[in-house]
Design a protein around this motif. Structure first.
Motif, PDB file in Angstrom:
ATOM      1  N   ASN A  32       0.828  -1.200   0.000  1.00  0.00           N
ATOM      2  CA  ASN A  32       0.000   0.000   0.000  1.00  0.00           C
ATOM      3  C   ASN A  32       0.867   1.255   0.000  1.00  0.00           C
ATOM      4  O   ASN A  32       1.944   1.287   0.587  1.00  0.00           O
ATOM      5  N   GLY A  33       0.356   2.297  -0.678  1.00  0.00           N
ATOM      6  CA  GLY A  33       1.001   3.598  -0.647  1.00  0.00           C
ATOM      7  C   GLY A  33       2.420   3.606  -1.170  1.00  0.00           C
ATOM      8  O   GLY A  33       3.265   4.351  -0.672  1.00  0.00           O
ATOM      9  N   THR A  34       2.690   2.810  -2.206  1.00  0.00           N
ATOM     10  CA  THR A  34       4.057   2.634  -2.709  1.00  0.00           C
ATOM     11  C   THR A  34       4.134   3.020  -4.179  1.00  0.00           C
ATOM     12  O   THR A  34       3.240   2.702  -4.961  1.00  0.00           O
ATOM     13  N   LEU A  35       5.223   3.685  -4.542  1.00  0.00           N
ATOM     14  CA  LEU A  35       5.484   4.031  -5.934  1.00  0.00           C
ATOM     15  C   LEU A  35       6.146   2.840  -6.625  1.00  0.00           C
ATOM     16  O   LEU A  35       7.166   2.322  -6.148  1.00  0.00           O
ATOM     17  N   TYR A  36       5.582   2.418  -7.737  1.00  0.00           N
ATOM     18  CA  TYR A  36       6.115   1.305  -8.536  1.00  0.00           C
ATOM     19  C   TYR A  36       6.492   1.809  -9.921  1.00  0.00           C
ATOM     20  O   TYR A  36       5.852   2.719 -10.461  1.00  0.00           O
ATOM     21  N   THR A  37       7.531   1.183 -10.487  1.00  0.00           N
ATOM     22  CA  THR A  37       7.967   1.515 -11.841  1.00  0.00           C
ATOM     23  C   THR A  37       8.083   0.243 -12.664  1.00  0.00           C
ATOM     24  O   THR A  37       8.715  -0.727 -12.235  1.00  0.00           O
ATOM     25  N   VAL A  38       7.466   0.264 -13.838  1.00  0.00           N
ATOM     26  CA  VAL A  38       7.563  -0.837 -14.801  1.00  0.00           C
ATOM     27  C   VAL A  38       8.574  -0.426 -15.859  1.00  0.00           C
ATOM     28  O   VAL A  38       8.528   0.697 -16.365  1.00  0.00           O
ATOM     29  N   THR A  39       9.481  -1.342 -16.187  1.00  0.00           N
ATOM     30  CA  THR A  39      10.471  -1.081 -17.238  1.00  0.00           C
ATOM     31  C   THR A  39      10.393  -2.184 -18.284  1.00  0.00           C
ATOM     32  O   THR A  39      10.540  -3.367 -17.967  1.00  0.00           O
ATOM     33  N   ILE A  40      10.132  -1.757 -19.516  1.00  0.00           N
ATOM     34  CA  ILE A  40      10.163  -2.658 -20.678  1.00  0.00           C
ATOM     35  C   ILE A  40      11.451  -2.291 -21.418  1.00  0.00           C
ATOM     36  O   ILE A  40      11.539  -1.233 -22.044  1.00  0.00           O
ATOM     37  N   PRO A  41      12.483  -3.139 -21.325  1.00  0.00           N
ATOM     38  CA  PRO A  41      13.769  -2.744 -21.920  1.00  0.00           C
ATOM     39  C   PRO A  41      13.752  -2.738 -23.450  1.00  0.00           C
ATOM     40  O   PRO A  41      12.952  -3.430 -24.087  1.00  0.00           O
ATOM     41  N   LYS A  42      14.632  -1.938 -23.970  1.00  0.00           N
ATOM     42  CA  LYS A  42      14.861  -1.899 -25.416  1.00  0.00           C
ATOM     43  C   LYS A  42      15.036  -3.337 -25.907  1.00  0.00           C
ATOM     44  O   LYS A  42      15.761  -4.123 -25.301  1.00  0.00           O
ATOM     45  N   GLY A  43      14.338  -3.706 -26.986  1.00  0.00           N
ATOM     46  CA  GLY A  43      14.486  -5.039 -27.565  1.00  0.00           C
ATOM     47  C   GLY A  43      13.652  -6.121 -26.892  1.00  0.00           C
ATOM     48  O   GLY A  43      13.753  -7.290 -27.252  1.00  0.00           O
ATOM     49  N   ALA A  44      12.775  -5.760 -25.933  1.00  0.00           N
ATOM     50  CA  ALA A  44      11.986  -6.778 -25.218  1.00  0.00           C
ATOM     51  C   ALA A  44      10.900  -7.397 -26.085  1.00  0.00           C
ATOM     52  O   ALA A  44      10.532  -8.557 -25.903  1.00  0.00           O
ATOM     53  N   VAL A  45      10.404  -6.623 -27.041  1.00  0.00           N
ATOM     54  CA  VAL A  45       9.389  -7.139 -27.968  1.00  0.00           C
ATOM     55  C   VAL A  45       9.757  -6.721 -29.378  1.00  0.00           C
ATOM     56  O   VAL A  45      10.530  -5.779 -29.594  1.00  0.00           O
ATOM     57  N   LYS A  46       9.165  -7.432 -30.312  1.00  0.00           N
ATOM     58  CA  LYS A  46       9.372  -7.100 -31.723  1.00  0.00           C
ATOM     59  C   LYS A  46       8.056  -7.255 -32.457  1.00  0.00           C
ATOM     60  O   LYS A  46       7.175  -8.024 -32.034  1.00  0.00           O
ATOM     61  N   ASP A  47       7.903  -6.540 -33.549  1.00  0.00           N
ATOM     62  CA  ASP A  47       6.692  -6.686 -34.348  1.00  0.00           C
ATOM     63  C   ASP A  47       6.851  -7.875 -35.294  1.00  0.00           C
ATOM     64  O   ASP A  47       7.878  -8.571 -35.269  1.00  0.00           O
ATOM     65  N   LEU A  48       5.846  -8.116 -36.114  1.00  0.00           N
ATOM     66  CA  LEU A  48       5.881  -9.280 -36.995  1.00  0.00           C
ATOM     67  C   LEU A  48       6.945  -9.181 -38.088  1.00  0.00           C
ATOM     68  O   LEU A  48       7.299 -10.173 -38.718  1.00  0.00           O
ATOM     69  N   ASN A  49       7.479  -7.960 -38.306  1.00  0.00           N
ATOM     70  CA  ASN A  49       8.578  -7.784 -39.254  1.00  0.00           C
ATOM     71  C   ASN A  49       9.928  -7.842 -38.563  1.00  0.00           C
ATOM     72  O   ASN A  49      10.948  -7.473 -39.145  1.00  0.00           O
ATOM     73  N   CYS A  50       9.943  -8.280 -37.292  1.00  0.00           N
ATOM     74  CA  CYS A  50      11.150  -8.431 -36.480  1.00  0.00           C
ATOM     75  C   CYS A  50      11.807  -7.103 -36.112  1.00  0.00           C
ATOM     76  O   CYS A  50      13.002  -7.063 -35.802  1.00  0.00           O
ATOM     77  N   ASN A  51      11.045  -6.019 -36.151  1.00  0.00           N
ATOM     78  CA  ASN A  51      11.551  -4.730 -35.686  1.00  0.00           C
ATOM     79  C   ASN A  51      11.430  -4.695 -34.167  1.00  0.00           C
ATOM     80  O   ASN A  51      10.339  -4.805 -33.616  1.00  0.00           O
ATOM     81  N   LEU A  52      12.564  -4.568 -33.489  1.00  0.00           N
ATOM     82  CA  LEU A  52      12.597  -4.567 -32.027  1.00  0.00           C
ATOM     83  C   LEU A  52      12.140  -3.233 -31.457  1.00  0.00           C
ATOM     84  O   LEU A  52      12.261  -2.196 -32.112  1.00  0.00           O
ATOM     85  N   LEU A  53      11.635  -3.267 -30.216  1.00  0.00           N
ATOM     86  CA  LEU A  53      11.328  -2.046 -29.476  1.00  0.00           C
ATOM     87  C   LEU A  53      12.616  -1.227 -29.430  1.00  0.00           C
ATOM     88  O   LEU A  53      13.636  -1.704 -28.926  1.00  0.00           O
ATOM     89  N   LYS A  54      12.582   0.007 -29.955  1.00  0.00           N
ATOM     90  CA  LYS A  54      13.801   0.788 -30.141  1.00  0.00           C
ATOM     91  C   LYS A  54      14.326   1.429 -28.866  1.00  0.00           C
ATOM     92  O   LYS A  54      15.529   1.636 -28.729  1.00  0.00           O
ATOM     93  N   ASN A  55      13.435   1.772 -27.955  1.00  0.00           N
ATOM     94  CA  ASN A  55      13.848   2.461 -26.733  1.00  0.00           C
ATOM     95  C   ASN A  55      13.221   1.796 -25.512  1.00  0.00           C
ATOM     96  O   ASN A  55      12.118   1.247 -25.593  1.00  0.00           O
TER      97      ASN A  55
END
Length: 158
Positions: free
Chosen positions: A67-90
């Motif tokens: 309770n009452g806590t600040l949380y941060t989610v981080t999706i790192p560069k390259g964690a996902v890619k689209d169907l053309n294999c383009n990775l998450l750039k940032n």
């Protein structure tokens, strides 16, 4: 690539049992750094499971958030890619704060208004407000929820 998040960035009063979603504007697949997706409370990693859907990542904490806590989610560069294999750039990050302990009505305060909120919803759990008022999670809003709320606010009354 990220279209939206749930909760949205800088949200407050987020329930401690929240399942986190990151939605994308196209179909995605796992990238090289998918297993490095994190949820942190301050500098502490939170134990999570991460799954991938058609256009979304779902993050499930292994236990209730604090309770009452600040949380941060981080999706790192390259964690996902689209169907053309383009990775998450940032790297993509967003943060949210969970509801304070005892704040049943979601006003970011713990006071008598929380007791009134519970009392105004007596009966079976039927909507999101009555779910919030069901402090002991027995699917009924009743005197037991009021007592549990009082005990949570003042453990010496337990």
């Amino acid at each position: 690539m990220v279209a939206s998040t749930d909760p949205v960035n800088n949200s407050t009063l987020v329930p401690v049992d929240k399942i986190i979603k990151v939605n994308f504007n196209e179909s995605i697949d796992r990238g090289d750094t998918f297993n490095s997706i994190t949820l942190k409370a301050g500098e502490e990693n939170v134990n999570i499971s991460v799954s991938l859907g058609y256009q979304a990542i779902t993050i499930r904490p292994s236990s209730k958030l604090a309770n009452g806590t600040l949380y941060t989610v981080t999706i790192p560069k390259g964690a996902v890619k689209d169907l053309n294999c383009n990775l998450l750039k940032n790297t993509y990050t967003f943060s949210f704060t969970t509801v304070k302990s005892g704040d049943v009505n979601g006003d970011d305060q713990v006071n008598v208004e929380d007791l009134l909120f519970i009392a105004s919803r007596l009966g079976p759990v039927s909507d999101s407000d009555s779910r919030k008022a069901d402090v002991n999670k027995d699917n009924a809003v009743n005197i037991l929820d009021l007592l549990d709320k009082i005990k949570a606010d003042d453990p010496s009354r337990g």
